[in-house]
Structure formats: structure tokens, C-alpha cells
Design a protein around this motif. Structure first.
Motif, PDB file in Angstrom:
ATOM      1  N   GLY A  54       0.778  -1.233   0.000  1.00  0.00           N
ATOM      2  CA  GLY A  54       0.000   0.000   0.000  1.00  0.00           C
ATOM      3  C   GLY A  54       0.807   1.279   0.000  1.00  0.00           C
ATOM      4  N   TYR A  55       2.078   1.224   0.380  1.00  0.00           N
ATOM      5  CA  TYR A  55       2.832   2.473   0.487  1.00  0.00           C
ATOM      6  C   TYR A  55       3.134   3.084  -0.875  1.00  0.00           C
ATOM      7  CZ  TYR A  55       7.223  -0.084  -0.484  1.00  0.00           C
ATOM      8  OH  TYR A  55       8.223  -0.838  -1.059  1.00  0.00           O
ATOM      9  N   LEU A  56       3.354   2.246  -1.901  1.00  0.00           N
ATOM     10  CA  LEU A  56       3.589   2.788  -3.236  1.00  0.00           C
ATOM     11  C   LEU A  56       2.305   3.337  -3.849  1.00  0.00           C
ATOM     12  CD1 LEU A  56       6.165   0.482  -5.088  1.00  0.00           C
ATOM     13  CD2 LEU A  56       6.451   2.827  -4.298  1.00  0.00           C
ATOM     14  N   ALA A  57       1.185   2.666  -3.600  1.00  0.00           N
ATOM     15  CA  ALA A  57      -0.092   3.155  -4.126  1.00  0.00           C
ATOM     16  C   ALA A  57      -0.445   4.508  -3.516  1.00  0.00           C
ATOM     17  CB  ALA A  57      -1.195   2.137  -3.842  1.00  0.00           C
ATOM     18  N   THR A  58      -0.236   4.639  -2.199  1.00  0.00           N
ATOM     19  CA  THR A  58      -0.519   5.912  -1.523  1.00  0.00           C
ATOM     20  C   THR A  58       0.388   7.025  -2.042  1.00  0.00           C
ATOM     21  OG1 THR A  58      -1.188   4.727   0.480  1.00  0.00           O
ATOM     22  CG2 THR A  58      -0.646   7.062   0.725  1.00  0.00           C
ATOM     23  N   ALA A  59       1.687   6.711  -2.184  1.00  0.00           N
ATOM     24  CA  ALA A  59       2.639   7.714  -2.679  1.00  0.00           C
ATOM     25  C   ALA A  59       2.318   8.119  -4.118  1.00  0.00           C
ATOM     26  CB  ALA A  59       4.061   7.154  -2.591  1.00  0.00           C
ATOM     27  N   TRP A  61      -0.656   8.154  -5.544  1.00  0.00           N
ATOM     28  CA  TRP A  61      -1.842   8.998  -5.527  1.00  0.00           C
ATOM     29  C   TRP A  61      -1.490  10.433  -5.124  1.00  0.00           C
ATOM     30  CZ3 TRP A  61      -6.039  10.280  -7.512  1.00  0.00           C
ATOM     31  CH2 TRP A  61      -7.023  11.013  -6.843  1.00  0.00           C
ATOM     32  N   VAL A  62      -0.594  10.586  -4.147  1.00  0.00           N
ATOM     33  CA  VAL A  62      -0.175  11.920  -3.715  1.00  0.00           C
ATOM     34  C   VAL A  62       0.538  12.648  -4.850  1.00  0.00           C
ATOM     35  CG1 VAL A  62       1.350  13.183  -2.143  1.00  0.00           C
ATOM     36  CG2 VAL A  62      -0.052  11.303  -1.270  1.00  0.00           C
ATOM     37  N   THR A  63       1.469  11.969  -5.507  1.00  0.00           N
ATOM     38  CA  THR A  63       2.224  12.599  -6.606  1.00  0.00           C
ATOM     39  C   THR A  63       1.311  12.958  -7.770  1.00  0.00           C
ATOM     40  OG1 THR A  63       4.242  11.413  -5.988  1.00  0.00           O
ATOM     41  CG2 THR A  63       4.131  12.261  -8.229  1.00  0.00           C
ATOM     42  N   LEU A  64       0.374  12.072  -8.094  1.00  0.00           N
ATOM     43  CA  LEU A  64      -0.563  12.361  -9.186  1.00  0.00           C
ATOM     44  C   LEU A  64      -1.462  13.549  -8.847  1.00  0.00           C
ATOM     45  CD1 LEU A  64      -1.669   8.809 -10.395  1.00  0.00           C
ATOM     46  CD2 LEU A  64      -0.245  10.459 -11.618  1.00  0.00           C
ATOM     47  N   GLY A 203       7.244  15.653   1.715  1.00  0.00           N
ATOM     48  CA  GLY A 203       5.894  15.191   1.409  1.00  0.00           C
ATOM     49  C   GLY A 203       5.785  13.685   1.542  1.00  0.00           C
ATOM     50  N   ASN A 204       4.716  13.144   0.973  1.00  0.00           N
ATOM     51  CA  ASN A 204       4.442  11.707   1.092  1.00  0.00           C
ATOM     52  C   ASN A 204       4.322  11.025  -0.266  1.00  0.00           C
ATOM     53  OD1 ASN A 204       4.164  11.863   4.001  1.00  0.00           O
ATOM     54  ND2 ASN A 204       2.197  12.874   3.635  1.00  0.00           N
TER      55      ASN A 204
END
Length: 257
Positions: A54-59, A61-64, A203-204
């Protein structure tokens, strides 16, 4: 038309397979030490693991969010500016030198200033993305508006169209391919701006994930993040290119014969 569209992807697919094959061969056969360049299967394995955790998916989404926010603001500012440049020589002469100067300033120089002026969080990163994207949007929009078919506009004026009605229903649709070309280029710059901004401002997003992997010498993690960034950029690039192609077909059909 459909067969031609499918064939357009063939060269990219073939090149991708060739590059992947070279990558696999050089790492699997020991030409390059996997401590410096991981095998494709190990990098993809780390990517899948990060998405599952989940950490790559969350990151991602933040970058997008940051990249899309920058693109949206750049479009809101850049399209009217491009229209003004296309329609007024005086406005073009006044604005263009400053646009070129702003584009020449590197992102790494702007990011620390944004933290002083705005603070930390998503907002300064979105502003940084906007600064990086607005120039190509302005230039492509001005070119799109300048190359509108004057016969079509003349016919619309004879039918009574003018002002905002003419801009909304005629000029904007006819200039859409040029505008979309700028957004297509700009989005890739926006991804770069978001990553650079996160690495400097914090950031995240994927920028911080990349920085964290670099700090721990996690080459597999770095390549997994880079692959994810490339996939996101290619997916949205392809989507905008598809919309741009459809706009070109609609304009071609609308031309007077």
C-alpha cells in the motif's frame, strides 16, 4: 482507422521489448552487477510488493494529485494567455520575454523559495508544477489559436457568432489539438516537478519514496519507484494523445469542402 491506430503502438512496443531484453541479458548474465542494476524481475517484484503493501499506491496517488493540480492551474492560466498572445502582438511582446525567463529558472532554485513564501505541504509543490507546465501550455495554445482555419471562423461570424460564443463553440474546439499537445508535454514535466518538489520540500509522494530508497542504497526500491513513475507518465501521456487524435479527426471532418 482502428488498424492504423493499433499499428502506431507497434514501434514503441518493439523498442520496449528490445530494451527490456537488453536489461535482462546484461543483469542475468552478470555483465552488470545486480548491486548497481537489479534484474527486471526483481525490480518488478519489488514494485508489486510495494503496491500490495500500500505504500507505493498511496505515494503514487499523492504525486498524481500534485501533478494534476499543477496541470489544471497551468491550463487555467496558460490557455487564456496563449489566446491573448495569438490575438494581440502588443500583449505577446509584453509577456513572452517573462515567460521565457521563468522557464529558464531551474526547479531546484525555485523550490526552496516556495517553502519560504508558502510553507510546506502540497501547495508549494503544486505551484512548482504549475510554473514548469505553464510555458508549454501557453506556447502550444498560442500556436493552436493562430492556426485556426479563417474560413471556418468567417462562416461562423456570418451566422452571427461573436465574443464568448465564438470562442467557446469555435475557437477553443478548433485549437484543441494544439492545447492538448501542450498539456501532453506539460504533464510529463509536472510529474518531474512533483518528484523534484517532494525531494526538496518534502511530502508523502514518490519523490520522498525515491529519496528514502536512495538514502538506504535500496537500488531495487529506486527502480520500482522509477518504473511506477514511468508507467503513470506513459498512461496519461497516451490518454491525452488519444483525445488529441480524436480532436484532430473531428476538426478534419468539420473543415469546409
Amino acid at each position: 482507422m482502428k488498424s492504423r491506430r493499433r499499428k502506431a503502438w507497434v514501434p514503441s512496443l518493439v523498442l520496449g521489448i528490445v530494451l527490456l531484453g537488453v536489461w535482462w541479458a546484461t543483469t542475468t548474465l552478470g555483465v552488470i552487477d545486480t548491486a548497481f542494476l537489479p534484474t527486471p524481475q526483481s525490480a518488478v517484484g519489488r514494485l508489486i510488493y510495494g503496491l500490495q503493501q500500500g505504500y507505493l499506491a498511496t505515494a503514487t496517488w499523492v504525486t498524481l494529485q500534485e501533478a494534476l493540480g499543477g496541470c489544471a492551474i497551468a491550463a487555467i492560466l496558460g490557455i487564456p494567455t496563449g489566446y491573448g498572445i495569438a490575438k494581440s502582438r502588443l500583449f505577446a511582446r509584453a509577456v513572452q520575454p517573462y515567460l521565457a525567463a521563468a522557464q529558464a529558472i531551474p526547479a531546484v532554485a525555485i523550490a526552496p523559495l516556495l517553502t519560504i513564501w508558502i510553507g510546506y505541504g502540497k501547495l508549494p509543490i503544486i505551484v512548482l508544477c504549475t510554473i514548469m507546465v505553464v510555458f508549454p501550455v501557453v506556447i502550444s495554445s498560442s500556436v493552436g489559436f493562430r492556426h485556426i482555419n479563417h474560413d471556418v471562423l468567417g462562416a461562423a461570424r456570418l451566422d452571427g457568432a461573436s465574443g464568448w460564443t465564438l470562442i467557446r463553440y469555435m475557437e477553443l474546439p478548433l485549437a484543441a489539438p494544439g492545447i492538448l499537445a501542450g498539456l501532453r508535454t506539460g504533464f510529463t514535466l509536472s510529474i518531474t516537478g512533483a518528484v523534484v518538489g517532494e525531494m526538496i520540500i518534502g511530502g508523502n509522494g514518490l519523490g520522498m519514496t525515491l529519496l528514502s530508497s536512495q538514502g538506504s542504497a535500496d537500488v531495487k526500491g529506486m527502480f520500482a519507484t522509477i518504473i511506477l513513475l514511468a508507467c503513470c507518465a506513459m498512461a496519461i501521456y497516451g490518454l491525452i494523445a488519444f483525445v488529441e487524435q480524436r480532436a484532430n479527426y473531428l476538426i478534419r471532418d468539420a473543415r469546409p469542402r
